[in-house]
Scaffold this active site. Structure first.
Site, PDB file in Angstrom:
ATOM      1  N   GLY A 178      66.870 -36.046   8.511  1.00  0.00           N
ATOM      2  CA  GLY A 178      65.950 -36.608   7.540  1.00  0.00           C
ATOM      3  C   GLY A 178      66.609 -36.934   6.225  1.00  0.00           C
ATOM      4  O   GLY A 178      66.374 -38.005   5.638  1.00  0.00           O
ATOM      5  N   CYS A 219      61.157 -27.559   9.700  1.00  0.00           N
ATOM      6  CA  CYS A 219      60.109 -28.579   9.618  1.00  0.00           C
ATOM      7  C   CYS A 219      59.168 -28.485  10.809  1.00  0.00           C
ATOM      8  O   CYS A 219      57.981 -28.786  10.698  1.00  0.00           O
ATOM      9  CB  CYS A 219      60.741 -29.966   9.565  1.00  0.00           C
ATOM     10  SG  CYS A 219      61.680 -30.292   8.053  1.00  0.00           S
ATOM     11  N   CYS A 252      75.398 -18.546  -5.303  1.00  0.00           N
ATOM     12  CA  CYS A 252      74.771 -17.951  -6.492  1.00  0.00           C
ATOM     13  C   CYS A 252      73.263 -18.182  -6.482  1.00  0.00           C
ATOM     14  O   CYS A 252      72.494 -17.357  -6.988  1.00  0.00           O
ATOM     15  CB  CYS A 252      75.350 -18.554  -7.769  1.00  0.00           C
ATOM     16  SG  CYS A 252      77.079 -18.171  -8.097  1.00  0.00           S
ATOM     17  N   ASP A 272      77.473 -34.040  12.878  1.00  0.00           N
ATOM     18  CA  ASP A 272      76.183 -33.704  13.483  1.00  0.00           C
ATOM     19  C   ASP A 272      76.365 -33.632  14.992  1.00  0.00           C
ATOM     20  O   ASP A 272      76.928 -34.556  15.588  1.00  0.00           O
ATOM     21  CB  ASP A 272      75.130 -34.768  13.125  1.00  0.00           C
ATOM     22  CG  ASP A 272      73.705 -34.282  13.336  1.00  0.00           C
ATOM     23  OD1 ASP A 272      73.423 -33.754  14.427  1.00  0.00           O
ATOM     24  OD2 ASP A 272      72.882 -34.427  12.416  1.00  0.00           O
ATOM     25  N   LEU A 322      61.598 -39.274  14.548  1.00  0.00           N
ATOM     26  CA  LEU A 322      61.386 -40.629  14.044  1.00  0.00           C
ATOM     27  C   LEU A 322      60.395 -40.707  12.892  1.00  0.00           C
ATOM     28  O   LEU A 322      60.376 -41.702  12.161  1.00  0.00           O
ATOM     29  CB  LEU A 322      60.932 -41.544  15.188  1.00  0.00           C
ATOM     30  CG  LEU A 322      61.878 -41.604  16.401  1.00  0.00           C
ATOM     31  CD1 LEU A 322      61.370 -42.613  17.416  1.00  0.00           C
ATOM     32  CD2 LEU A 322      63.305 -41.942  15.985  1.00  0.00           C
ATOM     33  N   GLN A 323      59.602 -39.672  12.686  1.00  0.00           N
ATOM     34  CA  GLN A 323      58.633 -39.659  11.585  1.00  0.00           C
ATOM     35  C   GLN A 323      59.307 -39.616  10.227  1.00  0.00           C
ATOM     36  O   GLN A 323      58.742 -40.013   9.218  1.00  0.00           O
ATOM     37  CB  GLN A 323      57.691 -38.453  11.799  1.00  0.00           C
ATOM     38  CG  GLN A 323      56.818 -38.058  10.633  1.00  0.00           C
ATOM     39  CD  GLN A 323      57.366 -36.826   9.914  1.00  0.00           C
ATOM     40  OE1 GLN A 323      58.469 -36.349  10.211  1.00  0.00           O
ATOM     41  NE2 GLN A 323      56.587 -36.318   8.986  1.00  0.00           N
ATOM     42  N   ARG A 324      60.566 -39.175  10.172  1.00  0.00           N
ATOM     43  CA  ARG A 324      61.251 -39.026   8.880  1.00  0.00           C
ATOM     44  C   ARG A 324      62.716 -39.455   8.911  1.00  0.00           C
ATOM     45  O   ARG A 324      63.317 -39.646   7.853  1.00  0.00           O
ATOM     46  CB  ARG A 324      61.167 -37.570   8.407  1.00  0.00           C
ATOM     47  CG  ARG A 324      61.928 -36.601   9.298  1.00  0.00           C
ATOM     48  CD  ARG A 324      61.509 -35.152   9.123  1.00  0.00           C
ATOM     49  NE  ARG A 324      62.217 -34.266  10.046  1.00  0.00           N
ATOM     50  CZ  ARG A 324      61.894 -34.127  11.328  1.00  0.00           C
ATOM     51  NH1 ARG A 324      60.898 -34.821  11.845  1.00  0.00           N
ATOM     52  NH2 ARG A 324      62.565 -33.302  12.102  1.00  0.00           N
TER      53      ARG A 324
END
Length: 258
Positions: free
Chosen positions: A40, A189, A175, A61, A70-72
């Site tokens: 995304g 998600c 940190c 990846d 595919l929505q994002r």
């Protein structure tokens, strides 16, 4: 670096910006940016970095495209379902800008391969989806003195921060989140949901930050976490303080690493 006539035309809107100009565009064309994940966040970030003329892009990846991406994940189309994400990314970049050398690495980043994967980068953009990977990336960027742009999304929120933990008084990502006792325990998600457009905001903002790290214009955002609330909507910035006891960028860690 002298620009060709075609490049002067392609990047004209950058060149007329006094903060970038021909010199800044030359820096982009000579730069190497590594993206962790082309999901995304990585989808819009990759396209904006390629369009901007970042001369070398490496995307890491190990995943394949699924229908629920595919929505994002705007890099992919319905016909790409089942294909390796880096394979689709290579085709997109090739069609978008011939100035860009793209390398897709279909593997999962680990503590064992991180150093080789980010070696020589001018900036790293991390859009991964778990603390384990994010902490590995952060520690490697700190050790190698590579600017890290870290971006995350969830539900109606986007977060983008720039980290240069090797610098005095500048925090690293560790940190911010600590040692993440259960590094695999990261809300996903699929469990909580996410508005697709939030990925576009985070990815575009992260691409801007990566470009700023390469060219060197604008204010200093190091150590600031920018949080966009899609429900308000609005944005706020949080100052992250360097942890003197941080095992990646604290005083003792820097002595040991020097």
């Amino acid at each position: 670096m002298s620009l060709s006539d075609a490049q002067l035309d392609r990047y004209a809107r950058h060149i007329v910006l006094k903060e970038i100009g021909g010199e800044g565009q030359g820096k982009l064309l000579a730069a190497h940016v590594v993206l962790i994940g082309v999901g995304g966040i990585g989808s819009p970030a990759l396209q904006y970095l390629a369009a901007a003329g970042v001369g070398r892009l490496t995307a890491i990846d190990d995943d394949v495209v699924s229908l629920d991406n595919l929505q994002r994940q705007i890099l992919f189309a319905t016909g790409d379902v089942g294909r390796a994400k880096v394979e689709v990314a290579a085709e997109t970049v090739a069609g978008l800008n011939p100035d860009v050398r793209f390398e897709g690495v279909r593997t999962r980043l680990t503590a064992g391969n991180a150093a080789d994967l980010v070696m020589g980068a001018d900036a790293v953009l991390d859009g991964s989806d778990n603390f384990a990977t994010r902490l590995i990336v952060s520690d490697q960027c700190t050790a190698a003195r590579i600017p890290l742009v870290s971006a995350a999304i969830g539900q109606f929120q986007a977060q983008v921060g720039t980290f240069r933990g090797w610098e005095a008084d500048a925090p690293c990502y560790r940190c911010f989140v600590g040692d993440a006792f259960d590094a695999e325990d990261c809300d996903s998600c699929s469990e909580l949901g996410v508005l697709g457009a939030m990925a576009g905001i985070a990815g575009s903002f992260a691409a801007l930050e990566a470009i700023r790290q390469v060219v060197g214009f604008g204010g200093n955002a190091t150590g600031k976490l920018h949080v966009f609330d899609g429900l308000a909507p609005g944005m706020r910035a949080i100052r992250i303080v360097k942890d003197p006891a941080c095992r990646a960028c604290g005083a003792q860690a820097m002595v040991n690493g020097s």
